[in-house]
Design a protein around this motif. Structure first.
Motif, PDB file in Angstrom:
ATOM      1  N   UNK A  54      -5.664   0.432   6.119  1.00 46.18           N
ATOM      2  CA  UNK A  54      -6.734  -0.517   6.477  1.00 46.18           C
ATOM      3  C   UNK A  54      -6.252  -1.951   6.273  1.00 46.18           C
ATOM      4  N   UNK A  55      -5.636  -2.219   5.132  1.00 48.45           N
ATOM      5  CA  UNK A  55      -5.196  -3.591   4.845  1.00 48.45           C
ATOM      6  C   UNK A  55      -4.145  -4.049   5.852  1.00 48.45           C
ATOM      7  N   UNK A  56      -3.163  -3.178   6.134  1.00 47.75           N
ATOM      8  CA  UNK A  56      -2.107  -3.556   7.083  1.00 47.75           C
ATOM      9  C   UNK A  56      -2.684  -3.814   8.473  1.00 47.75           C
ATOM     10  N   UNK A  57      -3.671  -3.009   8.864  1.00 50.08           N
ATOM     11  CA  UNK A  57      -4.250  -3.214  10.199  1.00 50.08           C
ATOM     12  C   UNK A  57      -5.132  -4.459  10.243  1.00 50.08           C
ATOM     13  N   UNK A  58      -5.444  -5.018   9.047  1.00 50.59           N
ATOM     14  CA  UNK A  58      -6.192  -6.281   8.980  1.00 50.59           C
ATOM     15  C   UNK A  58      -5.300  -7.440   8.524  1.00 50.59           C
ATOM     16  N   UNK A  59      -3.984  -7.255   8.675  1.00 49.96           N
ATOM     17  CA  UNK A  59      -3.071  -8.386   8.454  1.00 49.96           C
ATOM     18  C   UNK A  59      -2.548  -8.576   7.048  1.00 49.96           C
ATOM     19  N   UNK A  60      -2.742  -7.588   6.155  1.00 45.96           N
ATOM     20  CA  UNK A  60      -2.268  -7.737   4.772  1.00 45.96           C
ATOM     21  C   UNK A  60      -1.155  -6.724   4.491  1.00 45.96           C
ATOM     22  N   UNK A  61      -0.004  -7.228   4.062  1.00 42.97           N
ATOM     23  CA  UNK A  61       1.104  -6.338   3.686  1.00 42.97           C
ATOM     24  C   UNK A  61       0.698  -5.509   2.461  1.00 42.97           C
ATOM     25  N   UNK A  62       1.019  -4.232   2.479  1.00 42.44           N
ATOM     26  CA  UNK A  62       0.687  -3.389   1.329  1.00 42.44           C
ATOM     27  C   UNK A  62       1.920  -2.583   0.931  1.00 42.44           C
ATOM     28  N   UNK A  63       2.237  -2.600  -0.353  1.00 40.64           N
ATOM     29  CA  UNK A  63       3.350  -1.809  -0.872  1.00 40.64           C
ATOM     30  C   UNK A  63       2.772  -0.832  -1.897  1.00 40.64           C
TER      31      UNK A  63
END
Length: 227
Positions: A54-63
């Motif tokens: 969800x975060x990546x599809x809203x523009x936030x890198x997630x590790x």
């Protein structure tokens, strides 16, 4: 979710490696979220997968990363290694990160933020803390609260907890929050237990609520471009 890529990495940790996965947004991200699991499971725990996606599809890198072990100090050390790895990464030059964890993972994140804030070289790379099902006490042991780290933290904190969480009694978390120095927000998932299960609601439905809350709180705390 076009354009979102997953990149597997191995992060050196002592004489071994931590398995981790970047969920990379389409456009370059200036902020990221580092996410880890609770006492059981790993980085592919459904709630973590869902939030990272969800975060990546809203523009936030997630590790997100896996660190097996029931020792909080060990888990905290692993989290520190992952933060340093991301900070020095040439591929993803970030202005800052938010640390996030589920259950025991959120205890490790809180412990690390407290440790780093006491260091002289604290440089504001860590922007905030996201606690999913923070385990404030053991079941039926409300007299011993795990609140020391929370009371020392100064960066913004988001708690997402179930109102029926057997490890986080509602009025006790609200009491701790009222004593915290940091700006904080608590979002209660109605009737959810520690595992975020709610009778009569699908897992996807509950995760959608959690993901939207996390993203909207992130947007309030950094100027994320709305997509």
């Amino acid at each position: 979710m076009s354009g979102r890529a997953e990149v597997k990495v191995k992060i050196p940790f002592g004489n071994k490696y931590l398995d981790a996965i970047f969920s990379v947004p389409e456009k370059k991200s200036t902020y990221g979220v580092i996410l880890t699991h609770g006492a059981g499971g790993d980085m592919n725990f459904p709630h973590l997968l869902s939030l990272a996606s969800y975060l990546a599809s809203h523009g936030v890198l997630c590790l997100r990363f896996t660190c097996k072990g029931l020792n909080v100090a060990y888990r905290t050390k692993a989290f520190k290694t992952v933060v340093e790895y991301l900070k020095l990464s040439d591929d993803y030059k970030l202005s800052g990160v938010f640390l996030a964890g589920r259950s025991m993972g959120s205890r490790a994140a809180a412990s690390l933020i407290r440790q780093l804030s006491q260091d002289d070289d604290d440089d504001d790379f860590i922007q905030g803390l996201i606690c999913l099902s923070y385990p404030l006490h053991r079941p039926k042991l409300q007299s011993k609260l795990r609140d020391e780290d929370l009371l020392c933290i100064r960066c913004p904190v988001l708690f997402v907890s179930g109102s029926a969480d057997e490890m986080c009694e509602k009025k006790l978390l609200e009491g701790v929050a009222s004593k915290m120095k940091a700006s904080k927000k608590i979002h209660w998932i109605d009737k959810a237990n520690h595992g975020m299960a709610v009778k009569g609601r699908t897992t996807d439905d509950v995760m959608e609520e959690i993901n939207a809350q996390v993203f909207s709180w992130l947007r309030e705390n950094v100027q994320l471009e709305h997509r």
